[in-house]
Design a protein around this motif. Structure first.
Motif, PDB file in Angstrom:
ATOM      1  N   GLY A 190       0.712   3.820  -3.229  1.00 44.27           N
ATOM      2  CA  GLY A 190       0.304   5.102  -2.679  1.00 44.27           C
ATOM      3  C   GLY A 190       1.399   6.256  -3.215  1.00 44.27           C
ATOM      4  N   ASP A 206      -3.244   4.422   3.184  1.00 45.57           N
ATOM      5  CA  ASP A 206      -4.587   4.411   2.763  1.00 45.57           C
ATOM      6  C   ASP A 206      -5.044   5.641   2.073  1.00 45.57           C
ATOM      7  N   SER A 258      -0.228   8.347   5.797  1.00 51.56           N
ATOM      8  CA  SER A 258      -1.308   7.226   5.692  1.00 51.56           C
ATOM      9  C   SER A 258      -1.250   6.483   4.281  1.00 51.56           C
ATOM     10  N   GLY A 307      -3.115   6.163  -1.374  1.00 56.34           N
ATOM     11  CA  GLY A 307      -3.717   5.453  -2.414  1.00 56.34           C
ATOM     12  C   GLY A 307      -4.965   6.284  -2.926  1.00 56.34           C
ATOM     13  N   GLY A 308      -5.275   7.374  -2.486  1.00 57.24           N
ATOM     14  CA  GLY A 308      -6.771   7.831  -2.672  1.00 57.24           C
ATOM     15  C   GLY A 308      -6.464   8.982  -3.578  1.00 57.24           C
ATOM     16  N   PRO A 316       1.016  -1.347   0.007  1.00 58.53           N
ATOM     17  CA  PRO A 316      -0.002  -0.079   0.020  1.00 58.53           C
ATOM     18  C   PRO A 316       1.093   1.133   0.031  1.00 58.53           C
ATOM     19  N   HIS A 333      -7.242   7.641   9.966  1.00 62.36           N
ATOM     20  CA  HIS A 333      -6.017   7.608   9.214  1.00 62.36           C
ATOM     21  C   HIS A 333      -5.141   8.867   9.840  1.00 62.36           C
ATOM     22  N   ASN A 379      -4.750   5.359  15.354  1.00 64.19           N
ATOM     23  CA  ASN A 379      -5.929   4.891  14.444  1.00 64.19           C
ATOM     24  C   ASN A 379      -6.921   3.729  14.719  1.00 64.19           C
TER      25      ASN A 379
END
Lengths: 234, 234
Positions: free
Chosen positions: A24, A154, A152, A157-158, A20, A220, A214
Protein backbone atom coordinates in the motif's frame (compact mmCIF):
# COMPACT_ATOMS: atom_id res chain seq x y z
CA UNK A 1 2.72 21.28 2.60
CA UNK A 2 6.13 21.72 0.99
CA UNK A 3 7.37 18.79 -1.03
CA UNK A 4 11.01 18.04 -1.17
CA UNK A 5 12.10 17.39 -4.73
CA UNK A 6 15.20 15.70 -3.37
CA UNK A 7 13.25 12.74 -2.06
CA UNK A 8 12.03 11.66 -5.50
CA UNK A 9 15.61 11.07 -6.53
CA UNK A 10 16.34 9.09 -3.34
CA UNK A 11 14.84 5.65 -3.59
CA UNK A 12 12.76 4.34 -0.73
CA UNK A 13 13.40 0.68 0.05
CA UNK A 14 10.37 -0.98 1.59
CA UNK A 15 11.87 -3.84 3.56
CA UNK A 16 9.53 -6.79 3.91
CA UNK A 17 7.40 -4.86 1.48
CA UNK A 18 5.30 -7.57 -0.15
CA UNK A 19 2.63 -7.58 2.58
CA UNK A 20 -0.48 -5.37 2.48
CA UNK A 21 1.09 -2.42 4.37
CA UNK A 22 4.28 -2.38 2.30
CA UNK A 23 2.40 -2.76 -0.98
CA UNK A 24 0.00 0.00 0.00
CA UNK A 25 2.79 2.43 0.87
CA UNK A 26 4.64 1.50 -2.32
CA UNK A 27 1.54 2.14 -4.41
CA UNK A 28 0.94 5.55 -2.86
CA UNK A 29 4.54 6.69 -3.07
CA UNK A 30 5.05 5.48 -6.62
CA UNK A 31 1.87 7.32 -7.61
CA UNK A 32 3.35 10.44 -6.00
CA UNK A 33 6.44 10.11 -8.20
CA UNK A 34 8.77 8.57 -5.65
CA UNK A 35 11.25 5.85 -6.58
CA UNK A 36 10.50 2.68 -4.64
CA UNK A 37 12.35 -0.59 -4.20
CA UNK A 38 10.25 -3.41 -2.82
CA UNK A 39 12.32 -5.70 -0.62
CA UNK A 40 11.53 -9.31 0.14
CA UNK A 41 13.29 -12.41 1.41
CA UNK A 42 13.11 -13.70 -2.16
CA UNK A 43 14.16 -11.53 -5.05
CA UNK A 44 11.62 -13.11 -7.37
CA UNK A 45 8.76 -12.37 -5.02
CA UNK A 46 9.92 -8.75 -4.72
CA UNK A 47 10.06 -8.41 -8.49
CA UNK A 48 6.57 -9.86 -8.87
CA UNK A 49 5.27 -7.38 -6.28
CA UNK A 50 6.98 -4.51 -8.10
CA UNK A 51 5.51 -5.66 -11.40
CA UNK A 52 2.03 -5.71 -9.87
CA UNK A 53 2.40 -2.07 -8.82
CA UNK A 54 3.89 -1.16 -12.18
CA UNK A 55 0.80 -2.59 -13.88
CA UNK A 56 -1.46 -0.54 -11.60
CA UNK A 57 0.38 2.76 -11.86
CA UNK A 58 1.61 2.56 -15.45
CA UNK A 59 4.84 2.92 -17.36
CA UNK A 60 5.94 6.06 -15.53
CA UNK A 61 6.12 4.10 -12.23
CA UNK A 62 9.63 3.99 -10.79
CA UNK A 63 9.54 0.71 -8.94
CA UNK A 64 11.75 -2.36 -8.74
CA UNK A 65 12.08 -5.45 -6.57
CA UNK A 66 15.14 -6.78 -4.76
CA UNK A 67 16.10 -9.18 -2.01
CA UNK A 68 15.91 -7.30 1.32
CA UNK A 69 19.68 -6.88 1.85
CA UNK A 70 20.19 -5.64 -1.69
CA UNK A 71 17.28 -3.23 -1.30
CA UNK A 72 18.80 -2.01 1.95
CA UNK A 73 22.17 -1.37 0.31
CA UNK A 74 20.58 0.41 -2.65
CA UNK A 75 18.68 3.02 -0.65
CA UNK A 76 19.19 5.29 2.32
CA UNK A 77 15.50 5.62 3.15
CA UNK A 78 14.40 2.28 4.56
CA UNK A 79 10.76 1.63 5.37
CA UNK A 80 10.21 -1.41 7.57
CA UNK A 81 6.86 -3.18 7.26
CA UNK A 82 7.23 -6.58 8.84
CA UNK A 83 5.31 -8.33 11.61
CA UNK A 84 6.80 -7.71 15.06
CA UNK A 85 7.88 -11.32 15.44
CA UNK A 86 10.22 -10.92 12.48
CA UNK A 87 11.52 -7.42 13.21
CA UNK A 88 14.53 -8.04 15.44
CA UNK A 89 16.01 -10.95 13.53
CA UNK A 90 15.58 -9.18 10.21
CA UNK A 91 17.28 -6.02 11.49
CA UNK A 92 20.21 -8.03 12.84
CA UNK A 93 20.61 -9.67 9.47
CA UNK A 94 20.31 -6.41 7.53
CA UNK A 95 22.62 -4.37 9.77
CA UNK A 96 25.74 -4.90 7.63
CA UNK A 97 23.86 -3.78 4.52
CA UNK A 98 22.73 -0.46 6.00
CA UNK A 99 24.72 2.55 4.88
CA UNK A 100 25.74 5.29 7.30
CA UNK A 101 23.33 8.21 7.25
CA UNK A 102 20.36 6.02 6.33
CA UNK A 103 16.94 6.57 7.83
CA UNK A 104 14.96 3.58 9.03
CA UNK A 105 11.24 4.27 9.23
CA UNK A 106 9.66 1.68 11.47
CA UNK A 107 5.93 0.90 11.38
CA UNK A 108 6.17 -2.22 13.51
CA UNK A 109 3.44 -2.85 16.06
CA UNK A 110 4.06 -5.45 18.78
CA UNK A 111 0.70 -7.15 18.42
CA UNK A 112 0.08 -10.15 20.61
CA UNK A 113 -1.03 -11.89 17.42
CA UNK A 114 2.68 -12.38 16.76
CA UNK A 115 2.83 -14.98 19.53
CA UNK A 116 -0.58 -16.49 18.91
CA UNK A 117 -2.56 -13.93 20.92
CA UNK A 118 -5.01 -11.29 19.79
CA UNK A 119 -4.31 -8.52 17.30
CA UNK A 120 -6.22 -6.18 19.60
CA UNK A 121 -3.63 -6.67 22.36
CA UNK A 122 0.04 -5.80 22.46
CA UNK A 123 3.16 -7.34 23.90
CA UNK A 124 5.42 -5.42 26.25
CA UNK A 125 8.72 -4.55 24.61
CA UNK A 126 11.66 -4.16 26.95
CA UNK A 127 12.89 -0.99 25.25
CA UNK A 128 9.41 0.55 25.46
CA UNK A 129 8.33 0.15 21.85
CA UNK A 130 9.11 -1.79 18.70
CA UNK A 131 10.68 1.39 17.31
CA UNK A 132 13.05 1.70 20.26
CA UNK A 133 13.96 -1.96 19.84
CA UNK A 134 14.77 -1.16 16.22
CA UNK A 135 16.93 1.78 17.29
CA UNK A 136 19.00 -0.61 19.41
CA UNK A 137 19.56 -2.98 16.51
CA UNK A 138 20.65 -0.64 13.72
CA UNK A 139 24.12 0.92 13.33
CA UNK A 140 24.52 4.13 15.36
CA UNK A 141 24.81 6.14 12.15
CA UNK A 142 21.26 5.11 11.16
CA UNK A 143 18.38 7.26 12.44
CA UNK A 144 15.15 5.54 13.40
CA UNK A 145 11.76 7.16 12.86
CA UNK A 146 8.46 5.64 13.98
CA UNK A 147 5.53 6.34 11.66
CA UNK A 148 2.67 4.92 9.59
CA UNK A 149 1.42 2.53 12.31
CA UNK A 150 -2.18 3.66 12.21
CA UNK A 151 -2.90 3.61 8.48
CA UNK A 152 -5.26 0.92 7.28
CA UNK A 153 -3.33 -1.35 4.90
CA UNK A 154 -6.59 -2.11 3.09
CA UNK A 155 -7.27 1.56 2.45
CA UNK A 156 -3.62 2.24 1.52
CA UNK A 157 -3.94 -0.39 -1.17
CA UNK A 158 -7.00 1.28 -2.66
CA UNK A 159 -7.57 4.33 -4.82
CA UNK A 160 -9.33 6.71 -2.44
CA UNK A 161 -7.74 9.31 -0.17
CA UNK A 162 -7.19 8.11 3.38
CA UNK A 163 -8.76 9.74 6.41
CA UNK A 164 -5.96 9.37 8.92
CA UNK A 165 -3.15 11.36 10.52
CA UNK A 166 0.38 9.97 10.81
CA UNK A 167 2.11 10.73 14.09
CA UNK A 168 5.86 10.76 13.48
CA UNK A 169 8.26 10.15 16.37
CA UNK A 170 12.04 10.38 16.21
CA UNK A 171 15.06 11.69 18.05
CA UNK A 172 16.47 12.97 14.73
CA UNK A 173 14.57 16.11 13.62
CA UNK A 174 15.81 15.93 10.01
CA UNK A 175 14.81 12.30 9.62
CA UNK A 176 11.44 13.09 11.18
CA UNK A 177 10.90 15.96 8.76
CA UNK A 178 11.72 13.82 5.73
CA UNK A 179 9.30 11.19 7.03
CA UNK A 180 6.56 13.77 7.48
CA UNK A 181 7.15 14.89 3.88
CA UNK A 182 6.74 11.29 2.72
CA UNK A 183 3.56 10.96 4.78
CA UNK A 184 2.15 14.12 3.21
CA UNK A 185 2.51 12.52 -0.22
CA UNK A 186 -0.25 10.06 0.64
CA UNK A 187 -3.61 11.65 -0.23
CA UNK A 188 -5.68 12.36 2.89
CA UNK A 189 -2.83 11.90 5.32
CA UNK A 190 -1.66 14.71 7.58
CA UNK A 191 1.71 14.23 9.27
CA UNK A 192 2.12 15.39 12.87
CA UNK A 193 5.36 15.82 14.80
CA UNK A 194 4.90 13.42 17.69
CA UNK A 195 8.17 14.26 19.40
CA UNK A 196 10.79 11.81 20.57
CA UNK A 197 11.08 8.17 19.52
CA UNK A 198 9.98 7.01 22.98
CA UNK A 199 6.48 8.31 22.20
CA UNK A 200 6.18 5.59 19.56
CA UNK A 201 5.01 3.26 22.31
CA UNK A 202 1.68 5.06 22.40
CA UNK A 203 1.30 5.33 18.64
CA UNK A 204 2.01 1.60 18.33
CA UNK A 205 -0.61 0.80 20.98
CA UNK A 206 -3.22 2.84 19.11
CA UNK A 207 -3.01 0.30 16.28
CA UNK A 208 -4.18 -2.44 18.62
CA UNK A 209 -7.12 -0.27 19.65
CA UNK A 210 -7.97 0.35 16.00
CA UNK A 211 -7.75 -3.38 15.22
CA UNK A 212 -10.21 -4.02 18.04
CA UNK A 213 -12.55 -1.34 16.71
CA UNK A 214 -12.30 -2.82 13.21
CA UNK A 215 -13.28 -6.24 14.51
CA UNK A 216 -16.10 -4.89 16.70
CA UNK A 217 -17.56 -2.42 14.25
CA UNK A 218 -16.53 -3.88 10.87
CA UNK A 219 -14.51 -0.97 9.50
CA UNK A 220 -11.09 0.27 8.53
CA UNK A 221 -10.43 2.71 11.29
CA UNK A 222 -7.86 5.45 11.55
CA UNK A 223 -7.31 8.49 13.75
CA UNK A 224 -7.40 12.21 13.33
CA UNK A 225 -5.82 14.49 15.89
CA UNK A 226 -8.03 17.53 16.42
CA UNK A 227 -7.51 20.83 18.20
CA UNK A 228 -4.01 21.69 17.03
CA UNK A 229 -3.01 24.76 15.00
CA UNK A 230 -2.37 24.26 11.25
CA UNK A 231 1.37 24.53 11.90
CA UNK A 232 1.24 21.17 13.74
CA UNK A 233 0.26 19.25 10.62
CA UNK A 234 3.41 19.41 8.56
CA UNK B 1 -28.36 9.12 18.82
CA UNK B 2 -31.12 8.04 21.17
CA UNK B 3 -31.24 9.88 24.46
CA UNK B 4 -32.38 8.08 27.53
CA UNK B 5 -34.86 10.19 29.45
CA UNK B 6 -34.23 8.01 32.47
CA UNK B 7 -30.73 9.40 33.01
CA UNK B 8 -31.93 12.97 33.63
CA UNK B 9 -33.75 11.76 36.72
CA UNK B 10 -30.68 9.87 37.96
CA UNK B 11 -28.15 12.25 39.41
CA UNK B 12 -24.56 12.02 38.31
CA UNK B 13 -22.08 12.47 41.14
CA UNK B 14 -18.78 13.86 39.91
CA UNK B 15 -16.33 12.67 42.53
CA UNK B 16 -13.35 14.96 42.93
CA UNK B 17 -15.31 17.22 40.62
CA UNK B 18 -13.91 20.66 41.41
CA UNK B 19 -10.94 20.37 39.02
CA UNK B 20 -11.09 21.47 35.38
CA UNK B 21 -12.22 18.08 34.00
CA UNK B 22 -14.95 17.60 36.60
CA UNK B 23 -16.20 21.16 36.24
CA UNK B 24 -16.21 20.87 32.47
CA UNK B 25 -18.23 17.65 32.49
CA UNK B 26 -20.62 19.11 35.07
CA UNK B 27 -21.15 22.20 32.93
CA UNK B 28 -21.90 20.18 29.82
CA UNK B 29 -24.21 17.72 31.53
CA UNK B 30 -26.13 20.36 33.46
CA UNK B 31 -26.61 22.28 30.23
CA UNK B 32 -27.99 19.06 28.71
CA UNK B 33 -30.57 18.85 31.50
CA UNK B 34 -28.86 16.24 33.64
CA UNK B 35 -28.85 16.43 37.43
CA UNK B 36 -25.29 16.73 38.73
CA UNK B 37 -23.79 16.57 42.20
CA UNK B 38 -20.26 17.96 42.44
CA UNK B 39 -18.23 16.03 45.00
CA UNK B 40 -15.20 17.36 46.83
CA UNK B 41 -13.20 16.60 49.95
CA UNK B 42 -14.78 19.70 51.45
CA UNK B 43 -18.50 20.26 51.26
CA UNK B 44 -18.08 24.03 51.10
CA UNK B 45 -15.76 23.82 48.13
CA UNK B 46 -18.20 21.51 46.34
CA UNK B 47 -21.05 23.95 46.98
CA UNK B 48 -19.00 26.87 45.68
CA UNK B 49 -18.20 24.90 42.52
CA UNK B 50 -21.89 24.03 42.08
CA UNK B 51 -22.84 27.68 42.55
CA UNK B 52 -20.35 28.74 39.89
CA UNK B 53 -21.97 26.39 37.39
CA UNK B 54 -25.44 27.49 38.47
CA UNK B 55 -24.47 31.09 37.69
CA UNK B 56 -23.22 30.09 34.26
CA UNK B 57 -26.13 27.88 33.25
CA UNK B 58 -28.96 29.72 34.98
CA UNK B 59 -31.84 28.97 37.33
CA UNK B 60 -32.91 25.83 35.51
CA UNK B 61 -29.57 24.16 36.31
CA UNK B 62 -29.93 21.07 38.48
CA UNK B 63 -26.65 21.07 40.34
CA UNK B 64 -25.56 20.78 43.96
CA UNK B 65 -22.35 20.24 45.89
CA UNK B 66 -21.56 17.63 48.54
CA UNK B 67 -18.65 16.05 50.31
CA UNK B 68 -17.40 13.13 48.18
CA UNK B 69 -18.85 10.33 50.35
CA UNK B 70 -22.23 12.01 50.56
CA UNK B 71 -22.21 12.58 46.79
CA UNK B 72 -21.36 8.93 46.33
CA UNK B 73 -24.24 7.78 48.53
CA UNK B 74 -26.70 10.12 46.81
CA UNK B 75 -26.11 8.88 43.27
CA UNK B 76 -25.68 5.64 41.40
CA UNK B 77 -23.80 7.15 38.47
CA UNK B 78 -20.37 8.10 39.77
CA UNK B 79 -17.94 9.97 37.56
CA UNK B 80 -14.37 9.94 38.86
CA UNK B 81 -12.14 12.87 37.85
CA UNK B 82 -9.14 12.84 40.16
CA UNK B 83 -5.42 12.72 39.50
CA UNK B 84 -4.04 9.19 39.37
CA UNK B 85 -2.04 9.63 42.56
CA UNK B 86 -5.28 10.15 44.49
CA UNK B 87 -7.41 7.52 42.79
CA UNK B 88 -6.75 4.37 44.82
CA UNK B 89 -6.90 5.93 48.28
CA UNK B 90 -10.07 7.84 47.41
CA UNK B 91 -11.79 4.71 46.09
CA UNK B 92 -10.86 2.75 49.23
CA UNK B 93 -12.33 5.50 51.35
CA UNK B 94 -15.52 5.77 49.28
CA UNK B 95 -16.15 2.04 48.94
CA UNK B 96 -18.57 1.85 51.91
CA UNK B 97 -20.60 4.74 50.47
CA UNK B 98 -21.12 3.11 47.08
CA UNK B 99 -24.52 1.53 46.57
CA UNK B 100 -24.94 -1.81 44.83
CA UNK B 101 -25.75 -1.44 41.16
CA UNK B 102 -23.85 1.82 40.86
CA UNK B 103 -21.76 2.65 37.82
CA UNK B 104 -18.32 4.14 38.31
CA UNK B 105 -17.09 5.99 35.24
CA UNK B 106 -13.34 6.36 35.51
CA UNK B 107 -11.41 8.97 33.53
CA UNK B 108 -8.16 8.54 35.43
CA UNK B 109 -4.92 8.66 33.46
CA UNK B 110 -1.75 7.36 35.14
CA UNK B 111 0.40 10.32 34.09
CA UNK B 112 3.98 10.30 35.33
CA UNK B 113 3.30 13.88 36.46
CA UNK B 114 1.62 12.27 39.45
CA UNK B 115 5.01 11.23 40.80
CA UNK B 116 6.90 14.30 39.66
CA UNK B 117 7.52 13.11 36.09
CA UNK B 118 6.17 14.37 32.80
CA UNK B 119 2.51 14.64 31.87
CA UNK B 120 3.46 13.29 28.45
CA UNK B 121 4.56 9.99 29.98
CA UNK B 122 2.62 7.35 31.87
CA UNK B 123 3.26 5.05 34.78
CA UNK B 124 2.77 1.33 34.48
CA UNK B 125 -0.21 0.13 36.46
CA UNK B 126 -0.03 -3.42 37.72
CA UNK B 127 -3.63 -4.19 36.71
CA UNK B 128 -2.99 -2.82 33.21
CA UNK B 129 -4.78 0.51 33.51
CA UNK B 130 -6.08 2.97 36.04
CA UNK B 131 -9.59 1.78 35.19
CA UNK B 132 -8.73 -1.83 35.97
CA UNK B 133 -7.18 -0.70 39.25
CA UNK B 134 -10.47 1.04 40.00
CA UNK B 135 -12.39 -2.14 39.20
CA UNK B 136 -10.36 -3.96 41.84
CA UNK B 137 -11.14 -1.36 44.48
CA UNK B 138 -14.89 -0.96 44.17
CA UNK B 139 -17.51 -3.38 45.52
CA UNK B 140 -18.22 -6.27 43.15
CA UNK B 141 -21.76 -4.97 42.59
CA UNK B 142 -20.37 -1.75 41.09
CA UNK B 143 -19.62 -1.72 37.35
CA UNK B 144 -16.60 0.22 36.16
CA UNK B 145 -16.57 2.03 32.83
CA UNK B 146 -13.53 3.82 31.40
CA UNK B 147 -14.34 6.96 29.39
CA UNK B 148 -13.74 10.68 28.85
CA UNK B 149 -9.92 10.45 29.11
CA UNK B 150 -9.20 12.26 25.88
CA UNK B 151 -11.43 15.31 26.19
CA UNK B 152 -9.66 18.62 26.72
CA UNK B 153 -10.69 19.98 30.13
CA UNK B 154 -10.16 23.50 28.82
CA UNK B 155 -12.52 22.96 25.90
CA UNK B 156 -15.05 21.14 28.10
CA UNK B 157 -15.19 24.21 30.30
CA UNK B 158 -15.95 26.46 27.33
CA UNK B 159 -19.03 27.15 25.28
CA UNK B 160 -18.12 25.65 21.91
CA UNK B 161 -18.81 22.12 20.72
CA UNK B 162 -15.88 19.75 21.18
CA UNK B 163 -14.14 17.96 18.33
CA UNK B 164 -13.36 14.65 19.99
CA UNK B 165 -14.62 11.09 20.19
CA UNK B 166 -15.01 9.28 23.51
CA UNK B 167 -13.94 5.65 23.47
CA UNK B 168 -15.91 3.78 26.13
CA UNK B 169 -14.54 0.55 27.61
CA UNK B 170 -16.33 -1.71 30.06
CA UNK B 171 -17.10 -5.33 30.82
CA UNK B 172 -20.72 -4.34 31.58
CA UNK B 173 -22.59 -3.61 28.33
CA UNK B 174 -25.45 -1.78 30.04
CA UNK B 175 -23.13 0.48 31.99
CA UNK B 176 -21.16 1.14 28.81
CA UNK B 177 -24.32 2.07 26.94
CA UNK B 178 -25.45 4.49 29.62
CA UNK B 179 -21.98 6.07 29.54
CA UNK B 180 -22.12 6.41 25.77
CA UNK B 181 -25.49 8.15 26.14
CA UNK B 182 -23.95 10.58 28.61
CA UNK B 183 -21.04 11.20 26.24
CA UNK B 184 -23.44 11.93 23.38
CA UNK B 185 -24.97 14.73 25.46
CA UNK B 186 -21.76 16.74 25.13
CA UNK B 187 -21.93 18.77 21.90
CA UNK B 188 -19.39 17.56 19.34
CA UNK B 189 -18.63 14.30 21.12
CA UNK B 190 -19.25 10.96 19.47
CA UNK B 191 -19.18 7.91 21.76
CA UNK B 192 -17.59 4.71 20.49
CA UNK B 193 -17.87 1.25 21.99
CA UNK B 194 -14.24 0.41 22.75
CA UNK B 195 -14.92 -3.08 24.05
CA UNK B 196 -13.70 -4.55 27.29
CA UNK B 197 -12.35 -2.61 30.25
CA UNK B 198 -8.84 -3.90 29.59
CA UNK B 199 -8.72 -1.74 26.45
CA UNK B 200 -8.76 1.32 28.71
CA UNK B 201 -5.00 1.00 28.96
CA UNK B 202 -4.65 2.26 25.40
CA UNK B 203 -7.23 5.02 25.74
CA UNK B 204 -5.48 6.23 28.91
CA UNK B 205 -2.12 6.29 27.11
CA UNK B 206 -3.57 8.39 24.30
CA UNK B 207 -4.05 11.21 26.81
CA UNK B 208 -0.30 11.32 27.45
CA UNK B 209 0.29 11.54 23.69
CA UNK B 210 -2.24 14.38 23.45
CA UNK B 211 -0.61 16.21 26.37
CA UNK B 212 2.71 15.98 24.56
CA UNK B 213 1.13 17.29 21.34
CA UNK B 214 -0.47 20.15 23.29
CA UNK B 215 2.89 21.15 24.73
CA UNK B 216 4.74 20.80 21.41
CA UNK B 217 2.16 22.46 19.19
CA UNK B 218 0.29 24.74 21.63
CA UNK B 219 -3.20 23.37 21.24
CA UNK B 220 -6.03 21.52 22.93
CA UNK B 221 -5.88 18.25 21.10
CA UNK B 222 -8.42 15.46 20.89
CA UNK B 223 -8.99 12.44 18.69
CA UNK B 224 -11.48 11.38 16.10
CA UNK B 225 -11.75 7.76 15.04
CA UNK B 226 -12.31 7.56 11.30
CA UNK B 227 -13.30 4.74 8.99
CA UNK B 228 -16.05 3.10 11.03
CA UNK B 229 -19.70 2.75 9.98
CA UNK B 230 -22.22 5.18 11.55
CA UNK B 231 -23.46 2.36 13.78
CA UNK B 232 -20.15 2.44 15.64
CA UNK B 233 -20.70 5.93 16.99
CA UNK B 234 -23.51 5.39 19.47
Amino acid sequence: MSTNPATAARPIAIIGGTGPAGMGLALRWVRAGETVIIGSREQERAQQAAAAIQRRVGDQARISGMENSAACAAADILMLTVPFEGQASLLKRLKPAMTAGSILIDATVPLAAGVGGRASRTLGVWQGSAAQQAAELVPTEVSVVAAFHNLSADLLGGDNPLDCDVVVCSDDPDAAQLTRELAAKIPGVRPIDGGRLENARIVEQITALLVGLNIRHKGHSGIRITGLPPSAYR
